[in-house]
Write an enzyme that holds these catalytic residues in place. Structure first.
Site, PDB file in Angstrom:
ATOM      1  N   ASN A 179      41.888   3.259  11.783  1.00 45.62           N
ATOM      2  CA  ASN A 179      41.180   4.411  12.362  1.00 45.62           C
ATOM      3  C   ASN A 179      40.147   3.854  13.337  1.00 45.62           C
ATOM      4  O   ASN A 179      39.141   3.301  12.920  1.00 45.62           O
ATOM      5  CB  ASN A 179      40.508   5.205  11.229  1.00 45.62           C
ATOM      6  CG  ASN A 179      39.557   6.270  11.749  1.00 45.62           C
ATOM      7  OD1 ASN A 179      39.610   6.647  12.917  1.00 45.62           O
ATOM      8  ND2 ASN A 179      38.673   6.755  10.883  1.00 45.62           N
ATOM      9  N   TRP A 180      40.428   4.003  14.622  1.00 44.37           N
ATOM     10  CA  TRP A 180      39.549   3.400  15.629  1.00 44.37           C
ATOM     11  C   TRP A 180      38.278   4.198  15.884  1.00 44.37           C
ATOM     12  O   TRP A 180      37.400   3.746  16.612  1.00 44.37           O
ATOM     13  CB  TRP A 180      40.319   3.214  16.936  1.00 44.37           C
ATOM     14  CG  TRP A 180      41.281   2.073  16.904  1.00 44.37           C
ATOM     15  CD1 TRP A 180      41.486   1.188  15.864  1.00 44.37           C
ATOM     16  CD2 TRP A 180      42.162   1.652  17.958  1.00 44.37           C
ATOM     17  NE1 TRP A 180      42.432   0.252  16.214  1.00 44.37           N
ATOM     18  CE2 TRP A 180      42.871   0.512  17.495  1.00 44.37           C
ATOM     19  CE3 TRP A 180      42.417   2.124  19.238  1.00 44.37           C
ATOM     20  CZ2 TRP A 180      43.813  -0.153  18.282  1.00 44.37           C
ATOM     21  CZ3 TRP A 180      43.358   1.465  20.019  1.00 44.37           C
ATOM     22  CH2 TRP A 180      44.046   0.336  19.552  1.00 44.37           C
ATOM     23  N   LYS A 181      38.195   5.405  15.359  1.00 45.14           N
ATOM     24  CA  LYS A 181      37.013   6.240  15.596  1.00 45.14           C
ATOM     25  C   LYS A 181      36.753   6.325  17.109  1.00 45.14           C
ATOM     26  O   LYS A 181      37.699   6.363  17.882  1.00 45.14           O
ATOM     27  CB  LYS A 181      35.821   5.694  14.812  1.00 45.14           C
ATOM     28  CG  LYS A 181      36.203   5.451  13.343  1.00 45.14           C
ATOM     29  CD  LYS A 181      35.052   5.141  12.452  1.00 45.14           C
ATOM     30  CE  LYS A 181      35.584   4.937  11.029  1.00 45.14           C
ATOM     31  NZ  LYS A 181      34.551   4.751  10.047  1.00 45.14           N
ATOM     32  N   GLY A 196      38.645   1.039   9.156  1.00 48.11           N
ATOM     33  CA  GLY A 196      37.867   1.411  10.341  1.00 48.11           C
ATOM     34  C   GLY A 196      37.493   0.166  11.123  1.00 48.11           C
ATOM     35  O   GLY A 196      38.276  -0.370  11.910  1.00 48.11           O
ATOM     36  N   GLY A 197      36.292  -0.343  10.890  1.00 49.88           N
ATOM     37  CA  GLY A 197      35.741  -1.463  11.666  1.00 49.88           C
ATOM     38  C   GLY A 197      36.697  -2.640  11.823  1.00 49.88           C
ATOM     39  O   GLY A 197      36.843  -3.186  12.927  1.00 49.88           O
ATOM     40  N   GLU A 244      33.484  11.342   8.172  1.00 49.96           N
ATOM     41  CA  GLU A 244      32.590  11.586   9.316  1.00 49.96           C
ATOM     42  C   GLU A 244      32.747  13.017   9.839  1.00 49.96           C
ATOM     43  O   GLU A 244      31.784  13.633  10.279  1.00 49.96           O
ATOM     44  CB  GLU A 244      32.852  10.545  10.412  1.00 49.96           C
ATOM     45  CG  GLU A 244      32.221   9.210  10.034  1.00 49.96           C
ATOM     46  CD  GLU A 244      33.012   7.993  10.456  1.00 49.96           C
ATOM     47  OE1 GLU A 244      33.783   8.065  11.414  1.00 49.96           O
ATOM     48  OE2 GLU A 244      32.829   6.952   9.791  1.00 49.96           O
ATOM     49  N   GLY A 278      31.870   1.936   6.463  1.00 50.83           N
ATOM     50  CA  GLY A 278      31.048   1.313   7.495  1.00 50.83           C
ATOM     51  C   GLY A 278      29.783   0.669   6.963  1.00 50.83           C
ATOM     52  O   GLY A 278      28.874   0.345   7.738  1.00 50.83           O
ATOM     53  N   HIS A 330      38.323  13.533   7.378  1.00 43.73           N
ATOM     54  CA  HIS A 330      37.627  12.236   7.302  1.00 43.73           C
ATOM     55  C   HIS A 330      36.150  12.479   6.997  1.00 43.73           C
ATOM     56  O   HIS A 330      35.571  13.472   7.441  1.00 43.73           O
ATOM     57  CB  HIS A 330      37.779  11.489   8.631  1.00 43.73           C
ATOM     58  CG  HIS A 330      37.206  10.106   8.556  1.00 43.73           C
ATOM     59  ND1 HIS A 330      35.882   9.848   8.785  1.00 43.73           N
ATOM     60  CD2 HIS A 330      37.773   8.926   8.208  1.00 43.73           C
ATOM     61  CE1 HIS A 330      35.662   8.545   8.600  1.00 43.73           C
ATOM     62  NE2 HIS A 330      36.798   7.969   8.251  1.00 43.73           N
ATOM     63  N   GLU A 343      38.377   7.724   0.287  1.00 50.13           N
ATOM     64  CA  GLU A 343      37.357   6.933   0.978  1.00 50.13           C
ATOM     65  C   GLU A 343      35.984   7.317   0.441  1.00 50.13           C
ATOM     66  O   GLU A 343      35.406   8.324   0.880  1.00 50.13           O
ATOM     67  CB  GLU A 343      37.406   7.202   2.482  1.00 50.13           C
ATOM     68  CG  GLU A 343      38.735   6.854   3.113  1.00 50.13           C
ATOM     69  CD  GLU A 343      38.589   6.628   4.607  1.00 50.13           C
ATOM     70  OE1 GLU A 343      38.883   5.519   5.053  1.00 50.13           O
ATOM     71  OE2 GLU A 343      38.149   7.542   5.306  1.00 50.13           O
ATOM     72  N   SER A 362      35.217  -0.123   4.202  1.00 51.46           N
ATOM     73  CA  SER A 362      34.894  -1.550   4.351  1.00 51.46           C
ATOM     74  C   SER A 362      36.019  -2.482   3.910  1.00 51.46           C
ATOM     75  O   SER A 362      35.770  -3.529   3.317  1.00 51.46           O
ATOM     76  CB  SER A 362      33.586  -1.872   3.624  1.00 51.46           C
ATOM     77  OG  SER A 362      32.513  -1.147   4.211  1.00 51.46           O
TER      78      SER A 362
HETATM   79  P1  PGA Z   1      35.331   1.239   7.615  1.00 51.61           P
HETATM   80  O1  PGA Z   1      35.842   2.729   7.896  1.00 51.61           O
HETATM   81  O2  PGA Z   1      36.563   0.406   7.311  1.00 51.61           O
HETATM   82  O3  PGA Z   1      34.638   0.811   8.876  1.00 51.61           O
HETATM   83  O4  PGA Z   1      34.420   1.297   6.438  1.00 51.61           O
HETATM   84  C1  PGA Z   1      36.880   3.302   7.145  1.00 51.61           C
HETATM   85  C2  PGA Z   1      37.158   4.708   7.621  1.00 51.61           C
HETATM   86  O5  PGA Z   1      36.204   5.416   7.968  1.00 51.61           O
HETATM   87  O6  PGA Z   1      38.318   5.185   7.668  1.00 51.61           O
END
Ligand code: PGA
Length: 241
Positions: A8-10, A223-224, A94, A168, A92, A162, A202
């Site tokens: 997930n590149w956000k 994500g990251g 966020e 994050g 998600h 999640e 993470s």
């Molecule tokens: P993260 O994000 O790996 O940076 O913690 C995961 C996500 O939000 O899908």
């Protein structure tokens, strides 16, 4: 079940960075050993599809629940499908916690994905205070109950657990924490519980293998650590072993 590794590149990687990513992305895995998916920003979807060199699936990070209309800035499930997405992230953390998306909206979006033939990847997860207050199971069951009816109309779907406190933050759930939550989600899904359930929060090359070997964990949503082609390739390789 073939493991799934999704990135997930956000709000990262425009078209130019996307082409660079895929010119560097070449995980050392047998074709078909791992299902790999990417959720780039909508504006990078085309660059991603044109520059990827292995078989992967693409999805969008967000859809609206209506099929069209006066909703400035939004994209419908049908438009995402037309642009080459086969998956859609829905709910998600966020979207829920930064943009105020509700359980009801999550249900409507799963319904919209079903109508358009997009595969929903529905995210659930508790806040730290909910976990500390012993409400993990109650929160997960409430979140899942909000989308089981429309999920039953989808041919394919995935769910991602999640924990909000792990996204994050560098803070990861232990494999045992992930298994416990995944078992709750599977039970809450009832007869729909045969789908892949991904862990997210993470995930990195150093913890991916242990998380994916935990019972009930069928893959990861990253994500990251999905933003760097070589780092993400190591997570894909960990899923193949
Ligand atoms: P993260 O994000 O790996 O940076 O913690 C995961 C996500 O939000 O899908």
């Amino acid at each position: 079940m073939t493991r799934v590794v999704a990135g997930n590149w956000k709000m990262h990687h425009g078209p130019r960075a996307t082409r660079q990513f895929f010119s560097d992305f070449n995980p050392d895995v047998r074709p078909g050993a791992v299902r790999v998916a990417f959720f780039p920003p909508d504006v990078s979807l085309r660059a991603a599809r044109e520059s990827v060199r292995i078989l992967v699936e693409f999805g969008v990070q967000h859809i609206h629940w209506e099929d069209s209309g006066a909703f400035t800035g939004e994209t419908s499930a049908g438009m995402a499908k037309d642009a080459g997405a086969s998956l859609a992230l829905i709910g998600h953390s966020e979207r829920r916690h930064v943009f105020g998306e509700t359980d009801r909206e999550v249900g409507l979006k799963v319904e919209a994905a079903a109508r358009a033939g997009l595969v929903p990847v529905v995210c659930v997860g508790e806040l730290l205070e909910e976990r500390k207050a012993g409400r993990l199971e109650r929160v997960l069951r409430r979140q899942v109950a909000a989308f089981t009816a429309p999920l039953g109309q989808c041919d394919r779907y995935l769910v991602a657990y999640e924990p909000v406190w792990a996204i994050g933050t560098g803070e990861t759930a232990t494999p045992a924490d992930a298994s416990e939550a995944h078992a709750i989600v599977r039970s809450a899904l009832g007869e729909l519980g045969g789908c892949p359930i991904l862990y997210g929060g993470s995930v990195k090359p150093a913890n991916a293998a242990a998380l994916m070997s935990a019972p009930d964990v069928d893959g990861v949503l990253v994500g990251g650590a999905s933003l760097d082609a070589r780092v993400f390739a190591r997570i894909v390789e960990a899923a193949a072993t």
